[in-house]
Scaffold this active site. Structure first.
Site, PDB file in Angstrom:
ATOM      1  N   GLU A 118      42.791  37.359  44.648  1.00 56.70           N
ATOM      2  CA  GLU A 118      41.949  38.237  45.130  1.00 56.70           C
ATOM      3  C   GLU A 118      41.560  37.817  46.569  1.00 56.70           C
ATOM      4  O   GLU A 118      41.118  36.490  46.534  1.00 56.70           O
ATOM      5  CB  GLU A 118      40.758  38.807  44.695  1.00 56.70           C
ATOM      6  CG  GLU A 118      41.145  39.500  43.338  1.00 56.70           C
ATOM      7  CD  GLU A 118      40.065  40.028  42.420  1.00 56.70           C
ATOM      8  OE1 GLU A 118      39.988  40.551  41.678  1.00 56.70           O
ATOM      9  OE2 GLU A 118      38.741  39.252  42.852  1.00 56.70           O
TER      10      GLU A 118
ATOM     11  N   HIS B 221      38.142  45.297  43.704  1.00 54.20           N
ATOM     12  CA  HIS B 221      36.837  44.310  43.163  1.00 54.20           C
ATOM     13  C   HIS B 221      35.709  44.989  43.832  1.00 54.20           C
ATOM     14  O   HIS B 221      34.886  44.332  44.258  1.00 54.20           O
ATOM     15  CB  HIS B 221      37.239  43.007  43.445  1.00 54.20           C
ATOM     16  CG  HIS B 221      36.545  42.196  42.209  1.00 54.20           C
ATOM     17  ND1 HIS B 221      37.208  41.079  41.809  1.00 54.20           N
ATOM     18  CD2 HIS B 221      35.339  42.366  41.950  1.00 54.20           C
ATOM     19  CE1 HIS B 221      36.571  40.500  40.795  1.00 54.20           C
ATOM     20  NE2 HIS B 221      35.003  41.332  41.132  1.00 54.20           N
TER      21      HIS B 221
END
Length: 305
Positions: A252, A270
């Protein structure tokens, strides 16, 4: 000021405040410098960092998880590490169920079809292009039974779902606790709410997917490292799983993720934790943690020998 418009001036009561909205791992030691207190998320604070930053006494996390901090070494050094406890319980549970309902109601696909003009071309008053179903009567398997897992259980039961749970620490609260394998075999939906540890890393792998009930849905709003992504892609494409809904992936932000563009895999960035009301709550908790530490009564301490 955070990117979302939330002021960080509340921390000025503790002294000089220096803000960095983004920091590369290579710059961590330089940016900590001679600071006594650091507040952060995602970055790794290990032995090298703690040894280099001689004044560091307190590490506050803008998160519940603390897998990026060497908490054992911090305790040995006398550095207190505090997480943000259950700040995101409501938000992450809500997002989890939004992903589940999106899968069963095909919200994303129907919205795209309407925007593309499919409904306007229909001879019927509706579209049946994407099969939908009810969640009532289906079995939700929850892996991890902390604050978020418990809240997801409550929501699922309100929708008439049967809930089973796998956890290292079963409770005597009327919940049906089962082994990992039994949960995989019985669950129509598998929802991950456990921390990322050496034991849980890649727990959802090829062997696990092969034990899943055919057509199950995997939901992950915890940590991307819990899931073997190539194995998940294969399980969805083969029809072993009916789909996956993810708010966390291994790398990420997303970089060449093998799951991008795969049919029946929905990915959000997220963002489950990020409602403004949730972030305001997060700031309040981190402030309370610092106050507790300064008064000699720290709360939410995760650095213990």
């Amino acid at each position: 000021m955070t990117p979302g418009g939330l002021s960080l001036d509340v921390y000025k009561q503790f002294g000089e405040v220096i803000e960095y909205h983004t920091t590369r791992q290579a710059d961590v030691i330089k940016r900590i410098g001679d600071a006594d207190i650091i507040l952060l998320n995602k970055l790794t604070i290990d032995k090298e960092v703690m040894d280099a930053c001689k004044n560091l006494k307190y590490i506050g996390l803008f998160a519940t998880g603390f897998n990026t901090i060497d908490v054992k070494y911090a305790a040995e050094k006398g550095i207190v590490v505090c997480n943000a406890g259950s700040y995101s319980t409501s938000a992450v549970a809500q997002h989890t169920f939004a992903l589940i309902l999106n899968h069963y109601n095909q919200i994303t696909n129907y919205h795209a079809a309407v925007q593309a003009g499919s409904w306007e071309k229909s001879e019927l008053t509706t579209l049946y292009d994407f099969p939908t179903d009810e969640v009532e009567g289906r079995t939700l398997g929850i892996i991890g039974y902390g604050h978020i897992g418990k809240r997801v259980k409550m929501l699922a039961e309100a929708f008439g779902m049967k809930v089973i749970v796998h956890t290292r620490t079963p409770k005597n609260d009327g919940t049906e606790f089962v082994s990992f394998d039994k949960l995989l075999e019985r669950s129509d939906v598998i929802s991950l709410h456990c921390p990322l540890t050496d034991e849980s890393r890649l727990m959802m792998n090829e062997a696990a997917f092969n034990k899943c009930k055919k057509g199950a849905l995997l939901v992950n709003t915890a940590r991307g490292g819990l899931v073997d992504e190539p194995a998940l892609k294969a399980a969805v494409e083969s029809g072993r799983l009916s789909g996956a809904a993810l708010d966390a992936i291994t790398v990420e932000p997303m970089r060449n993720c093998i799951l991008k563009g795969v049919d029946n895999i929905v990915i959000t960035p997220h963002a489950a934790w990020a409602p403004m009301s949730t972030r305001i709550k997060l700031l309040g908790i981190t402030v309370d943690c610092i106050k507790g530490w300064l008064s000699g009564n720290p709360i939410n301490v995760v650095s213990k020998l």
